[in-house]
Design a protein around this motif. Structure first.
Motif, mmCIF file in Angstrom:
data_model
loop_
_atom_site.group_PDB
_atom_site.id
_atom_site.type_symbol
_atom_site.label_atom_id
_atom_site.label_comp_id
_atom_site.label_asym_id
_atom_site.label_seq_id
_atom_site.Cartn_x
_atom_site.Cartn_y
_atom_site.Cartn_z
ATOM 1 N N ARG A 70 60.331 150.945 -1.857
ATOM 2 C CA ARG A 70 60.731 149.671 -1.910
ATOM 3 C C ARG A 70 60.688 149.365 -3.271
ATOM 4 N N ARG A 71 60.185 150.243 -4.122
ATOM 5 C CA ARG A 71 60.132 149.943 -5.801
ATOM 6 C C ARG A 71 61.515 150.309 -6.159
ATOM 7 N N THR A 72 61.781 151.730 -5.752
ATOM 8 C CA THR A 72 63.095 152.210 -6.570
ATOM 9 C C THR A 72 64.424 152.043 -5.634
ATOM 10 N N ALA A 73 63.909 151.658 -4.384
ATOM 11 C CA ALA A 73 65.353 151.546 -3.669
ATOM 12 C C ALA A 73 65.026 150.295 -2.737
ATOM 13 N N PRO A 74 65.216 149.175 -3.129
ATOM 14 C CA PRO A 74 64.584 148.089 -2.175
ATOM 15 C C PRO A 74 65.534 147.720 -1.141
ATOM 16 N N ALA A 75 66.786 148.280 -1.336
ATOM 17 C CA ALA A 75 67.820 148.165 -0.065
ATOM 18 C C ALA A 75 67.468 148.789 1.201
ATOM 19 N N THR A 76 66.638 149.738 0.874
ATOM 20 C CA THR A 76 66.371 150.579 2.047
ATOM 21 C C THR A 76 65.010 149.933 2.705
ATOM 22 N N GLY A 77 65.357 149.502 4.112
ATOM 23 C CA GLY A 77 64.179 148.975 4.735
ATOM 24 C C GLY A 77 63.422 150.099 5.525
ATOM 25 N N VAL A 78 62.035 150.115 5.316
ATOM 26 C CA VAL A 78 61.016 151.076 5.695
ATOM 27 C C VAL A 78 60.278 150.854 7.117
ATOM 28 N N VAL A 79 60.538 151.743 7.968
ATOM 29 C CA VAL A 79 59.991 151.687 9.275
ATOM 30 C C VAL A 79 58.989 152.725 9.647
ATOM 31 N N MET A 80 57.788 152.187 9.769
ATOM 32 C CA MET A 80 56.480 153.307 9.796
ATOM 33 C C MET A 80 56.222 153.675 11.273
ATOM 34 N N LEU A 81 55.910 154.951 11.367
ATOM 35 C CA LEU A 81 55.588 155.608 12.821
ATOM 36 C C LEU A 81 54.146 155.668 12.703
ATOM 37 N N SER A 95 50.706 145.719 3.449
ATOM 38 C CA SER A 95 50.712 145.200 2.132
ATOM 39 C C SER A 95 51.713 145.814 1.192
ATOM 40 N N GLY A 96 52.098 147.219 1.686
ATOM 41 C CA GLY A 96 53.023 148.044 0.829
ATOM 42 C C GLY A 96 54.416 147.623 1.352
ATOM 43 N N GLY A 97 54.747 146.644 1.848
ATOM 44 C CA GLY A 97 56.246 146.302 1.911
ATOM 45 C C GLY A 97 57.030 147.019 3.164
ATOM 46 N N ALA A 98 56.139 147.654 4.068
ATOM 47 C CA ALA A 98 57.014 148.268 5.063
ATOM 48 C C ALA A 98 57.453 146.969 6.046
ATOM 49 N N ALA A 99 58.563 147.195 6.728
ATOM 50 C CA ALA A 99 59.172 146.271 7.495
ATOM 51 C C ALA A 99 58.861 146.246 8.910
ATOM 52 N N GLY A 100 58.764 147.500 9.393
ATOM 53 C CA GLY A 100 58.802 147.797 10.727
ATOM 54 C C GLY A 100 57.581 148.838 11.094
ATOM 55 N N PHE A 101 57.038 148.672 12.221
ATOM 56 C CA PHE A 101 55.880 149.413 12.700
ATOM 57 C C PHE A 101 56.178 149.688 14.383
ATOM 58 N N LEU A 102 55.965 151.211 14.468
ATOM 59 C CA LEU A 102 56.481 151.556 15.860
ATOM 60 C C LEU A 102 55.319 152.643 16.270
ATOM 61 N N ILE A 103 54.970 152.778 17.540
ATOM 62 C CA ILE A 103 54.274 153.872 18.029
ATOM 63 C C ILE A 103 54.915 155.025 18.382
ATOM 64 N N LYS A 104 54.522 156.008 18.007
ATOM 65 C CA LYS A 104 55.347 157.558 18.404
ATOM 66 C C LYS A 104 55.541 157.789 19.594
ATOM 67 N N SER A 105 54.751 157.400 20.675
ATOM 68 C CA SER A 105 54.614 157.361 22.095
ATOM 69 C C SER A 105 55.484 156.545 22.583
ATOM 70 N N GLY A 106 56.300 155.326 22.032
ATOM 71 C CA GLY A 106 56.869 154.365 22.320
ATOM 72 C C GLY A 106 58.087 154.526 22.986
ATOM 73 N N GLU A 107 58.674 153.724 23.775
ATOM 74 C CA GLU A 107 59.894 153.967 24.355
ATOM 75 C C GLU A 107 60.981 154.119 23.473
ATOM 76 N N LEU A 111 62.545 152.333 19.509
ATOM 77 C CA LEU A 111 62.957 152.808 18.146
ATOM 78 C C LEU A 111 64.007 152.348 17.613
ATOM 79 N N ILE A 112 65.297 152.390 18.726
ATOM 80 C CA ILE A 112 66.360 151.886 18.310
ATOM 81 C C ILE A 112 66.507 150.582 17.843
ATOM 82 N N ALA A 113 65.720 149.609 18.757
ATOM 83 C CA ALA A 113 65.522 148.116 18.280
ATOM 84 C C ALA A 113 64.727 147.982 17.040
ATOM 85 N N GLY A 114 64.063 148.717 16.585
ATOM 86 C CA GLY A 114 63.037 148.496 15.279
ATOM 87 C C GLY A 114 64.098 148.929 14.225
#
Length: 226
Positions: A70-81, A95-107, A111-114
């Motif tokens: 987020r600091r060095t490449a703000p145009a890249t969105g971050v999804v956390m697994l 608080s660190g700026g991640a924009a998406g949160f997905l469960i690894k065992s999800g459908e 993942l695609i929607a996120g």
């Protein structure tokens, strides 16, 4: 085309994500990494629209990597697994700026929607992640849960009716453009509403605002938000 970087220290997880994304012709995996340091380097090289990061990796973890991206490449969105039991990590990643949160065992569709939502500038909380975060925030007991819900409702009640409408759709993972179409507003108007919402709620990003929407019980289920 949405270019995606995958970072996870488990080869089978990376292979599974790659296979899921291959089912969508609009998504392309441009790089893979097994640790956070490599992920940050590859984001600098490839500048993907979205980086999908495991929340816990050896060396530089996903949370730290997300903050650096987020600091060095703000145009890249971050999804956390994440997996169940990592609620503290999710709160730190918020608080660190991640924009998406997905469960690894999800459908796979989730993942695609996120990824699509984050690439479109939205915040995306898997419904199960949102439920876990809200439950974790209320972990002090029934009284604390009621108190947090009441506090969230009080914060959202201070918004205008239109701002609450916008926040409900932010909580459902919609981008400004999709919110504008849903509410028949100009996209610039929605952007102004979102900025006002963040300021009035006292949060730094859309993902944190989405948590407030879920706590207050106003976030629409994804199927209803379309």
């Amino acid at each position: 085309m949405i270019r995606v970087l995958i970072a996870d220290d488990e080869p089978m997880i990376r292979a599974g994500i790659r296979a899921v994304l291959a089912s969508d012709p609009d998504l392309a995996v441009v790089a893979e990494a097994a640790d956070g340091h490599r992920a940050v380097d590859l984001v600098q090289r490839h500048r993907p629209e979205v980086a999908v990061l495991d929340i816990r990796m050896p060396g530089l973890g996903g949370i730290e990597a997300a903050a650096e991206i987020r600091r060095t490449a703000p145009a890249t969105g971050v999804v956390m697994l994440t997996t169940f039991g990592e609620d503290d990590y999710i709160l730190r990643a918020l608080s660190g700026g991640a924009a998406g949160f997905l469960i690894k065992s999800g459908e796979p569709e989730e993942l695609i929607a996120g990824i699509r939502a984050v690439a479109d500038g939205a915040a995306y909380l898997s419904p199960r992640v949102a439920a876990r975060v809200v439950a974790h925030l209320a972990a002090g007991g029934a009284g604390a849960a009621v108190g947090r819900r009441a506090a969230a409702r009080e914060r959202t009640d201070a918004l205008t009716a239109r701002e609450r409408d916008v926040l409900a759709l932010v909580g459902s993972g919609l981008s400004n453009g999709r919110i504008a179409r849903r509410l028949h507003l100009a996209e610039g108007t929605v952007k102004a509403h979102v900025s006002s919402i963040l300021a009035r709620l006292g949060v730094d990003n859309r993902a944190a605002a989405a948590v407030v929407a879920h706590e207050a019980g106003i976030a629409l289920p994804p199927a209803e938000a379309q």
